[in-house]
Design a protein around this motif. Structure first.
Motif, mmCIF file in Angstrom:
data_model
loop_
_atom_site.group_PDB
_atom_site.id
_atom_site.type_symbol
_atom_site.label_atom_id
_atom_site.label_comp_id
_atom_site.label_asym_id
_atom_site.label_seq_id
_atom_site.Cartn_x
_atom_site.Cartn_y
_atom_site.Cartn_z
ATOM 1 N N LEU A 125 5.282 -0.809 0.456
ATOM 2 C CA LEU A 125 4.587 0.019 1.443
ATOM 3 C C LEU A 125 4.714 -0.639 2.825
ATOM 4 O O LEU A 125 4.317 -1.796 3.007
ATOM 5 C CB LEU A 125 3.114 0.142 1.035
ATOM 6 C CG LEU A 125 2.251 1.147 1.782
ATOM 7 C CD1 LEU A 125 2.817 2.556 1.699
ATOM 8 C CD2 LEU A 125 0.830 1.143 1.204
ATOM 9 N N PRO A 127 4.274 -0.153 7.100
ATOM 10 C CA PRO A 127 3.747 0.686 8.190
ATOM 11 C C PRO A 127 4.887 1.217 9.058
ATOM 12 O O PRO A 127 5.951 0.608 9.143
ATOM 13 C CB PRO A 127 2.885 -0.282 9.013
ATOM 14 C CG PRO A 127 2.832 -1.565 8.275
ATOM 15 C CD PRO A 127 3.960 -1.575 7.294
ATOM 16 N N MET A 148 3.746 4.243 5.635
ATOM 17 C CA MET A 148 2.404 4.712 6.001
ATOM 18 C C MET A 148 2.396 4.866 7.511
ATOM 19 O O MET A 148 2.769 3.967 8.257
ATOM 20 C CB MET A 148 1.333 3.743 5.516
ATOM 21 C CG MET A 148 1.608 2.289 5.784
ATOM 22 S SD MET A 148 0.216 1.316 5.221
ATOM 23 C CE MET A 148 0.967 -0.313 5.109
ATOM 24 N N GLU A 149 1.969 6.047 7.905
ATOM 25 C CA GLU A 149 2.158 6.428 9.300
ATOM 26 C C GLU A 149 1.056 5.905 10.220
ATOM 27 O O GLU A 149 -0.138 6.074 9.940
ATOM 28 C CB GLU A 149 2.171 7.963 9.356
ATOM 29 C CG GLU A 149 2.735 8.488 10.642
ATOM 30 C CD GLU A 149 2.630 10.010 10.675
ATOM 31 O OE1 GLU A 149 2.381 10.539 11.771
ATOM 32 O OE2 GLU A 149 2.783 10.637 9.601
ATOM 33 N N PRO A 158 -2.768 2.157 9.991
ATOM 34 C CA PRO A 158 -2.853 2.929 8.760
ATOM 35 C C PRO A 158 -3.766 2.258 7.735
ATOM 36 O O PRO A 158 -3.793 1.032 7.629
ATOM 37 C CB PRO A 158 -1.414 2.975 8.245
ATOM 38 C CG PRO A 158 -0.577 2.281 9.235
ATOM 39 C CD PRO A 158 -1.424 1.720 10.323
ATOM 40 N N PRO A 160 -5.494 2.381 3.562
ATOM 41 C CA PRO A 160 -4.978 2.692 2.223
ATOM 42 C C PRO A 160 -5.224 4.149 1.834
ATOM 43 O O PRO A 160 -6.263 4.711 2.159
ATOM 44 C CB PRO A 160 -5.791 1.773 1.305
ATOM 45 C CG PRO A 160 -6.621 0.910 2.154
ATOM 46 C CD PRO A 160 -6.519 1.339 3.558
ATOM 47 N N ASP A 161 -4.216 4.696 1.172
ATOM 48 C CA ASP A 161 -4.328 6.056 0.653
ATOM 49 C C ASP A 161 -4.362 5.924 -0.871
ATOM 50 O O ASP A 161 -3.359 5.512 -1.480
ATOM 51 C CB ASP A 161 -3.096 6.846 1.119
ATOM 52 C CG ASP A 161 -3.041 8.248 0.526
ATOM 53 O OD1 ASP A 161 -3.840 8.529 -0.397
ATOM 54 O OD2 ASP A 161 -2.199 9.036 0.980
ATOM 55 N N VAL A 164 -1.452 6.962 -3.007
ATOM 56 C CA VAL A 164 -0.143 6.292 -2.904
ATOM 57 C C VAL A 164 -0.166 5.025 -3.738
ATOM 58 O O VAL A 164 -1.047 4.174 -3.589
ATOM 59 C CB VAL A 164 0.183 5.948 -1.425
ATOM 60 C CG1 VAL A 164 1.455 5.117 -1.325
ATOM 61 C CG2 VAL A 164 0.320 7.218 -0.608
ATOM 62 N N TRP A 190 -8.181 -2.890 2.643
ATOM 63 C CA TRP A 190 -6.844 -3.187 2.124
ATOM 64 C C TRP A 190 -6.899 -4.179 0.967
ATOM 65 O O TRP A 190 -6.183 -4.038 -0.027
ATOM 66 C CB TRP A 190 -5.946 -3.737 3.246
ATOM 67 C CG TRP A 190 -5.285 -2.643 4.028
ATOM 68 C CD1 TRP A 190 -5.505 -2.307 5.325
ATOM 69 C CD2 TRP A 190 -4.302 -1.722 3.533
ATOM 70 N NE1 TRP A 190 -4.722 -1.241 5.672
ATOM 71 C CE2 TRP A 190 -3.974 -0.853 4.593
ATOM 72 C CE3 TRP A 190 -3.674 -1.529 2.300
ATOM 73 C CZ2 TRP A 190 -3.038 0.171 4.466
ATOM 74 C CZ3 TRP A 190 -2.743 -0.504 2.166
ATOM 75 C CH2 TRP A 190 -2.432 0.329 3.236
#
Ligand code: PLP
Length: 398
Positions: A125, A127, A148-149, A158, A160-161, A164, A190
């Motif tokens: 992952l 950024p 990650m945008e 960004p 954490p999602d 994902v 995070w």
């Protein structure tokens, strides 16, 4: 017949800085009378601190005397530098063991080399926008990369999602190129995400010394639980002007464990030690003595003077942009100013405009990832006079 690593064939040419250099060379050839101001490169311009130079000279002299000459040193660095770093980290409340610290020739090498201790099946992952080395070193390994945008909506930080799934997470704070810096609460999110997913965070703290807001973390290890899920990479390049001297360090906690495919528990610290002792023969004694001097009280005072000089440059640029109503990030806690291109220009369009109309060179944001399109990076590393002149030009023309 030898077969090459095919992943290199999918790597994009490192186009950003060469393209900038070409455009600037063409412009100066066509307009030799114009005085170009360079706010593009991320290299320091002030010389090494006097205590650092004295330490280097002393160490060089020791190398010329039989009794004090040193040959190969420990691959992971000399104890004296480990001890200096243990004290430095204690200054912001982080307790480190000497064996958790690995001295290197800089954070770029470690960013690339650390990929050795992780399986190529990991999902990475990264950024966007960010320092391009994270992306390219993993493309070289053929790994799957998820972005990650960063955007104005998340302040280019960004988060954490949960939908994902990632195994290795790169975080850079304060960030190159956006200058944005994570708060402790954000980093805690995070760390929680990484611990829950068994992921490892590779935390790049190359710009930690620029942090002036005391509430912001200088190290990810200020966050509870980080020693179970993070590796920190750091550098003296920007902290102490070591871009040409070359010294950095990576902290791999003793508690950081992950499993092999077959479930065998491995210590990442032991793996990194094995990797370094196999492929690296250490940083020169002279350079490590110079680095040690950075962490003495006088070294800190002298290096902080240089940082204050760059920060004042950043403040001047930021103030001019603010006056013009231009949105920007960074500039405090960072040597970078990440500005939105005016009049909805694209990054390269604004680059051309700035070069042709104001004779100022910056770096197009799109070169740091697709989310950087429409943004632009200026740096605080130029001299004061050049920065002041650039600011005047901004004021008159932007
Ligand atoms: N990490 C980031 C975010 C950087 O911007 C840089 C240099 O520009 C580095 C690492 C590399 O630092 P070093 O000079 O220690 O290799």
């Amino acid at each position: 017949m030898a077969r090459v690593n095919e992943n290199f064939a999918v790597l994009e040419d490192s186009y950003l800085f060469s393209q900038v250099a070409h455009k600037v060379a063409d412009f100066s050839a066509a307009h030799p009378e114009k005085k170009i101001i360079r706010l593009g490169i991320g290299d320091v311009t002030l010389p090494l601190a006097p205590v650092v130079v004295t330490a280097m000279q002393k160490a060089a002299a020791e190398m010329g005397v039989k009794e004090t000459f040193r040959g190969y040193g420990p691959e992971q660095g000399y104890d004296f530098l480990h001890e200096a770093l243990v004290k430095y980290y204690a200054g912001f409340g982080v307790t480190l063991e000497s064996s958790e610290i690995f001295i290197s020739d800089g954070a770029k090498s470690d960013c690339g080399n650390i990929t050795d201790i992780f399986d190529d099946a990991n999902v990475i992952l990264v950024p966007d926008p960010v320092y391009p080395v994270y992306l390219d070193t993993n493309i070289m390994r053929g790994r799957k990369i998820v972005f990650m945008e960063g955007s104005p909506e998340n302040g280019f930080l960004p988060m954490p999602d949960p939908t994902v799934k990632a195994d290795i997470i790169y975080l850079c704070s304060p960030n190159n190129p956006t200058g944005a810096a994570y708060s402790k609460a954000q980093l805690k999110e995070w760390v929680t995400y990484a611990c829950q997913n068994g992921a490892v965070i590779l935390y790049d703290a190359a710009y930690e010394a620029f942090i002036e807001d005391e509430t912001l973390p200088r190290s990810i290890f200020q966050i509870e639980g980080a020693k179970e899920c993070a590796i920190e990479l750091c550098s003296l390049s920007k902290t102490a002007g070591f871009t040409g001297t070359r010294c950095g360090y990576t902290v791999v906690p003793l508690r950081l464990m992950r499993k092999t495919k077959n479930g065998k528990e491995m210590s990442l610290n032991k793996m990194w030690l094995r990797r370094q002792t196999t492929k690296f023969n250490g940083v020169p004694y002279i350079v490590q003595r110079a680095a040690e001097a950075v962490f003495t009280p006088e070294g800190q005072r002298q290096c902080r003077e240089n940082l204050a000089y760059y920060k004042e440059n950043a403040r001047l640029i930021g103030a001019a942009l603010q006056e013009k109503g231009i949105t920007y990030y960074g500039g405090t806690n960072s040597p970078y100013i990440w500005m939105q291109c005016p009049r909805q220009m694209k990054s390269w369009e604004f680059f051309d405009f700035l070069l042709e109309e104001l004779n100022i060179v910056g770096t197009p944001g799109s070169g740091f990832g697709s989310s950087g399109e429409g943004w632009f990076r200026l740096t605080a590393f130029a001299g004061r006079k050049a920065t002041e002149e650039a600011v005047e030009r901004f004021r008159k023309l932007l």
